[in-house]
Design a protein around this motif. Structure first.
Motif, PDB file in Angstrom:
ATOM      1  N   ILE A  41       0.846  -1.196   0.000  1.00  0.00           N
ATOM      2  CA  ILE A  41       0.000   0.000   0.000  1.00  0.00           C
ATOM      3  C   ILE A  41       0.881   1.247   0.000  1.00  0.00           C
ATOM      4  O   ILE A  41       0.623   2.204  -0.733  1.00  0.00           O
ATOM      5  CB  ILE A  41      -0.936  -0.005   1.229  1.00  0.00           C
ATOM      6  CG1 ILE A  41      -2.023  -1.071   1.054  1.00  0.00           C
ATOM      7  CG2 ILE A  41      -1.572   1.373   1.447  1.00  0.00           C
ATOM      8  CD1 ILE A  41      -2.797  -1.357   2.325  1.00  0.00           C
ATOM      9  N   ILE A  42       1.916   1.236   0.820  1.00  0.00           N
ATOM     10  CA  ILE A  42       2.852   2.369   0.886  1.00  0.00           C
ATOM     11  C   ILE A  42       3.522   2.586  -0.472  1.00  0.00           C
ATOM     12  O   ILE A  42       3.634   3.726  -0.957  1.00  0.00           O
ATOM     13  CB  ILE A  42       3.910   2.123   1.974  1.00  0.00           C
ATOM     14  CG1 ILE A  42       3.263   2.239   3.363  1.00  0.00           C
ATOM     15  CG2 ILE A  42       5.085   3.094   1.846  1.00  0.00           C
ATOM     16  CD1 ILE A  42       4.137   1.764   4.497  1.00  0.00           C
ATOM     17  N   PHE A  43       3.970   1.508  -1.096  1.00  0.00           N
ATOM     18  CA  PHE A  43       4.640   1.607  -2.403  1.00  0.00           C
ATOM     19  C   PHE A  43       3.705   2.212  -3.449  1.00  0.00           C
ATOM     20  O   PHE A  43       4.065   3.184  -4.136  1.00  0.00           O
ATOM     21  CB  PHE A  43       5.096   0.213  -2.842  1.00  0.00           C
ATOM     22  CG  PHE A  43       5.689   0.180  -4.224  1.00  0.00           C
ATOM     23  CD1 PHE A  43       6.960   0.681  -4.470  1.00  0.00           C
ATOM     24  CD2 PHE A  43       4.961  -0.345  -5.290  1.00  0.00           C
ATOM     25  CE1 PHE A  43       7.499   0.658  -5.747  1.00  0.00           C
ATOM     26  CE2 PHE A  43       5.491  -0.369  -6.567  1.00  0.00           C
ATOM     27  CZ  PHE A  43       6.765   0.132  -6.793  1.00  0.00           C
ATOM     28  N   LEU A  44       2.492   1.682  -3.569  1.00  0.00           N
ATOM     29  CA  LEU A  44       1.554   2.157  -4.588  1.00  0.00           C
ATOM     30  C   LEU A  44       1.085   3.587  -4.305  1.00  0.00           C
ATOM     31  O   LEU A  44       0.990   4.410  -5.227  1.00  0.00           O
ATOM     32  CB  LEU A  44       0.349   1.213  -4.662  1.00  0.00           C
ATOM     33  CG  LEU A  44       0.651  -0.213  -5.140  1.00  0.00           C
ATOM     34  CD1 LEU A  44      -0.571  -1.106  -4.982  1.00  0.00           C
ATOM     35  CD2 LEU A  44       1.133  -0.210  -6.584  1.00  0.00           C
ATOM     36  N   ALA A  45       0.809   3.898  -3.037  1.00  0.00           N
ATOM     37  CA  ALA A  45       0.352   5.244  -2.688  1.00  0.00           C
ATOM     38  C   ALA A  45       1.417   6.286  -2.976  1.00  0.00           C
ATOM     39  O   ALA A  45       1.120   7.409  -3.407  1.00  0.00           O
ATOM     40  CB  ALA A  45      -0.040   5.297  -1.211  1.00  0.00           C
ATOM     41  N   LEU A  47       9.739  12.213   4.974  1.00  0.00           N
ATOM     42  CA  LEU A  47      10.785  11.770   4.044  1.00  0.00           C
ATOM     43  C   LEU A  47      10.390  12.019   2.590  1.00  0.00           C
ATOM     44  O   LEU A  47      11.234  12.396   1.769  1.00  0.00           O
ATOM     45  CB  LEU A  47      11.070  10.277   4.267  1.00  0.00           C
ATOM     46  CG  LEU A  47      11.641   9.913   5.645  1.00  0.00           C
ATOM     47  CD1 LEU A  47      11.767   8.409   5.781  1.00  0.00           C
ATOM     48  CD2 LEU A  47      12.995  10.583   5.864  1.00  0.00           C
ATOM     49  N   ALA A  48       9.098  11.823   2.270  1.00  0.00           N
ATOM     50  CA  ALA A  48       8.625  12.092   0.903  1.00  0.00           C
ATOM     51  C   ALA A  48       8.779  13.569   0.580  1.00  0.00           C
ATOM     52  O   ALA A  48       9.159  13.938  -0.540  1.00  0.00           O
ATOM     53  CB  ALA A  48       7.158  11.664   0.758  1.00  0.00           C
ATOM     54  N   GLY A  49       8.486  14.433   1.555  1.00  0.00           N
ATOM     55  CA  GLY A  49       8.658  15.872   1.354  1.00  0.00           C
ATOM     56  C   GLY A  49      10.108  16.241   1.092  1.00  0.00           C
ATOM     57  O   GLY A  49      10.405  17.025   0.192  1.00  0.00           O
ATOM     58  N   ILE A  50      11.018  15.657   1.860  1.00  0.00           N
ATOM     59  CA  ILE A  50      12.450  15.920   1.667  1.00  0.00           C
ATOM     60  C   ILE A  50      12.884  15.456   0.281  1.00  0.00           C
ATOM     61  O   ILE A  50      13.664  16.128  -0.401  1.00  0.00           O
ATOM     62  CB  ILE A  50      13.263  15.213   2.766  1.00  0.00           C
ATOM     63  CG1 ILE A  50      12.969  15.853   4.126  1.00  0.00           C
ATOM     64  CG2 ILE A  50      14.761  15.275   2.457  1.00  0.00           C
ATOM     65  CD1 ILE A  50      13.566  15.105   5.305  1.00  0.00           C
ATOM     66  N   ALA A  68       9.465   0.138   5.879  1.00  0.00           N
ATOM     67  CA  ALA A  68       8.544   0.942   5.067  1.00  0.00           C
ATOM     68  C   ALA A  68       9.273   2.011   4.262  1.00  0.00           C
ATOM     69  O   ALA A  68       8.833   2.384   3.164  1.00  0.00           O
ATOM     70  CB  ALA A  68       7.489   1.588   5.959  1.00  0.00           C
ATOM     71  N   VAL A  69      10.389   2.516   4.796  1.00  0.00           N
ATOM     72  CA  VAL A  69      11.155   3.552   4.099  1.00  0.00           C
ATOM     73  C   VAL A  69      11.608   3.069   2.722  1.00  0.00           C
ATOM     74  O   VAL A  69      11.602   3.828   1.745  1.00  0.00           O
ATOM     75  CB  VAL A  69      12.375   3.994   4.948  1.00  0.00           C
ATOM     76  CG1 VAL A  69      13.314   4.873   4.133  1.00  0.00           C
ATOM     77  CG2 VAL A  69      11.903   4.741   6.191  1.00  0.00           C
ATOM     78  N   LEU A  70      11.989   1.805   2.627  1.00  0.00           N
ATOM     79  CA  LEU A  70      12.437   1.255   1.344  1.00  0.00           C
ATOM     80  C   LEU A  70      11.312   1.289   0.312  1.00  0.00           C
ATOM     81  O   LEU A  70      11.528   1.636  -0.858  1.00  0.00           O
ATOM     82  CB  LEU A  70      12.921  -0.188   1.539  1.00  0.00           C
ATOM     83  CG  LEU A  70      14.072  -0.388   2.533  1.00  0.00           C
ATOM     84  CD1 LEU A  70      14.371  -1.869   2.690  1.00  0.00           C
ATOM     85  CD2 LEU A  70      15.323   0.363   2.069  1.00  0.00           C
ATOM     86  N   GLY A 116       8.463   3.714  -4.379  1.00  0.00           N
ATOM     87  CA  GLY A 116       7.282   4.325  -4.978  1.00  0.00           C
ATOM     88  C   GLY A 116       7.552   5.736  -5.466  1.00  0.00           C
ATOM     89  O   GLY A 116       7.094   6.124  -6.550  1.00  0.00           O
ATOM     90  N   MET A 117       8.280   6.534  -4.662  1.00  0.00           N
ATOM     91  CA  MET A 117       8.592   7.907  -5.049  1.00  0.00           C
ATOM     92  C   MET A 117       9.430   7.940  -6.319  1.00  0.00           C
ATOM     93  O   MET A 117       9.246   8.797  -7.190  1.00  0.00           O
ATOM     94  CB  MET A 117       9.336   8.617  -3.919  1.00  0.00           C
ATOM     95  CG  MET A 117       8.502   8.905  -2.694  1.00  0.00           C
ATOM     96  SD  MET A 117       7.245  10.171  -2.969  1.00  0.00           S
ATOM     97  CE  MET A 117       8.271  11.628  -3.187  1.00  0.00           C
ATOM     98  N   PHE A 118      10.362   6.998  -6.442  1.00  0.00           N
ATOM     99  CA  PHE A 118      11.210   6.945  -7.641  1.00  0.00           C
ATOM    100  C   PHE A 118      10.366   6.652  -8.882  1.00  0.00           C
ATOM    101  O   PHE A 118      10.496   7.333  -9.908  1.00  0.00           O
ATOM    102  CB  PHE A 118      12.301   5.884  -7.481  1.00  0.00           C
ATOM    103  CG  PHE A 118      13.121   5.682  -8.724  1.00  0.00           C
ATOM    104  CD1 PHE A 118      14.097   6.601  -9.079  1.00  0.00           C
ATOM    105  CD2 PHE A 118      12.900   4.592  -9.545  1.00  0.00           C
ATOM    106  CE1 PHE A 118      14.843   6.434 -10.238  1.00  0.00           C
ATOM    107  CE2 PHE A 118      13.642   4.405 -10.705  1.00  0.00           C
ATOM    108  CZ  PHE A 118      14.621   5.336 -11.048  1.00  0.00           C
TER     109      PHE A 118
END
Length: 243
Positions: A9-13, A51-54, A201-203, A208-210
């Motif tokens: 879910i974290i990856f897709l979101a 972390l996503a914001g950074i 979860a950070v991984l 996902g962000m990439f």
């Protein structure tokens, strides 16, 4: 298995987060709460929001609209403190909180989907009631880390292009989610197990962000906005009807 579903879910979101600069947490939270529980989902997703914001801001912080950043953080910061207080008062009534979150998410998703389908143009700038809007966004963010859609409605009319919007709203999450992080630490949400889940979860976040960053450069944002709002509607309904 539940943890693996949480990570997916974290990856897709966060693919959506990488494209739009928002929606990662509000997409992940409704699906995550039934799987790992509020006391795990909220602190983990909150740190991932920082972390996503950074990740987004690090590319070029000069494109941040600092005047709007200051205004949003002042109003929402006050709202966050109120939202944290409301959450503590509602302790023991989790089903009520889930229902409130579900209704909120469903309304935001329906409104956004209608705007995407009808291609209604947003107003140039939201000035009337902006303070009240941002205060309410802060309350929702303090309770569920999901105030993003309300801020989007305001900030999209106050920035000159999508890069400025994307980096400014990401800077907002760095600052405001840090406030919530302090509250979560004081509330004792960070157990050894939560810290372990956070580290893994950070991984999935950065994966996902990439992917989202790559798609952001190559594909139409309109398609992903429609998908985002559809998922919001589905996730909102899932929270409302959950036992």
């Amino acid at each position: 298995m539940s943890e693996f579903l949480f990570y997916m879910i974290i990856f897709l979101a966060n693919i959506i987060q990488g494209i739009t600069g928002f929606a990662g947490t509000i997409l992940a939270m409704p699906f995550s709460v039934p799987i790992v529980g509020y006391e795990v989902a909220k602190p983990v997703l909150n740190v991932l929001g920082i972390l996503a914001g950074i990740y987004v801001v690090a590319g070029n912080y000069r494109q941040i609209n600092f005047a709007q950043l200051k205004k949003i953080c002042i109003y929402m910061g006050i709202g966050i403190l109120a939202g944290i207080g409301v959450k503590h008062l509602a302790a023991g009534h989790e089903n009520l909180l889930y229902g409130m979150l579900g209704i909120f998410v469903l309304l935001i998703g329906g409104k956004g989907l209608l705007e995407c389908v009808t291609r209604r143009k947003k107003k140039k700038e939201y000035t009337r009631g902006a303070g009240a809007l941002l205060l309410f966004a802060g309350i929702v963010h303090g309770m569920f880390v999901c105030g993003g859609p309300l801020v989007v409605g305001y900030l999209s009319g106050c920035t000159k292009d999508r890069e400025e919007f994307r980096r400014t709203i990401s800077a907002v999450w760095i600052i405001l989610n840090s406030m919530i992080l302090v509250s979560d630490l004081l509330a004792g949400y960070y157990t050894a197990d939560t810290i372990r889940i956070q580290a893994v979860a950070v991984l999935f976040l950065f994966g996902g962000m990439f992917v989202g960053s790559v798609l952001y450069k190559r594909m139409s944002q309109q398609v992903f906005m429609v998908l985002t709002y559809l998922l919001l509607c589905i996730s909102g309904l899932s929270l409302i009807v959950r036992k």
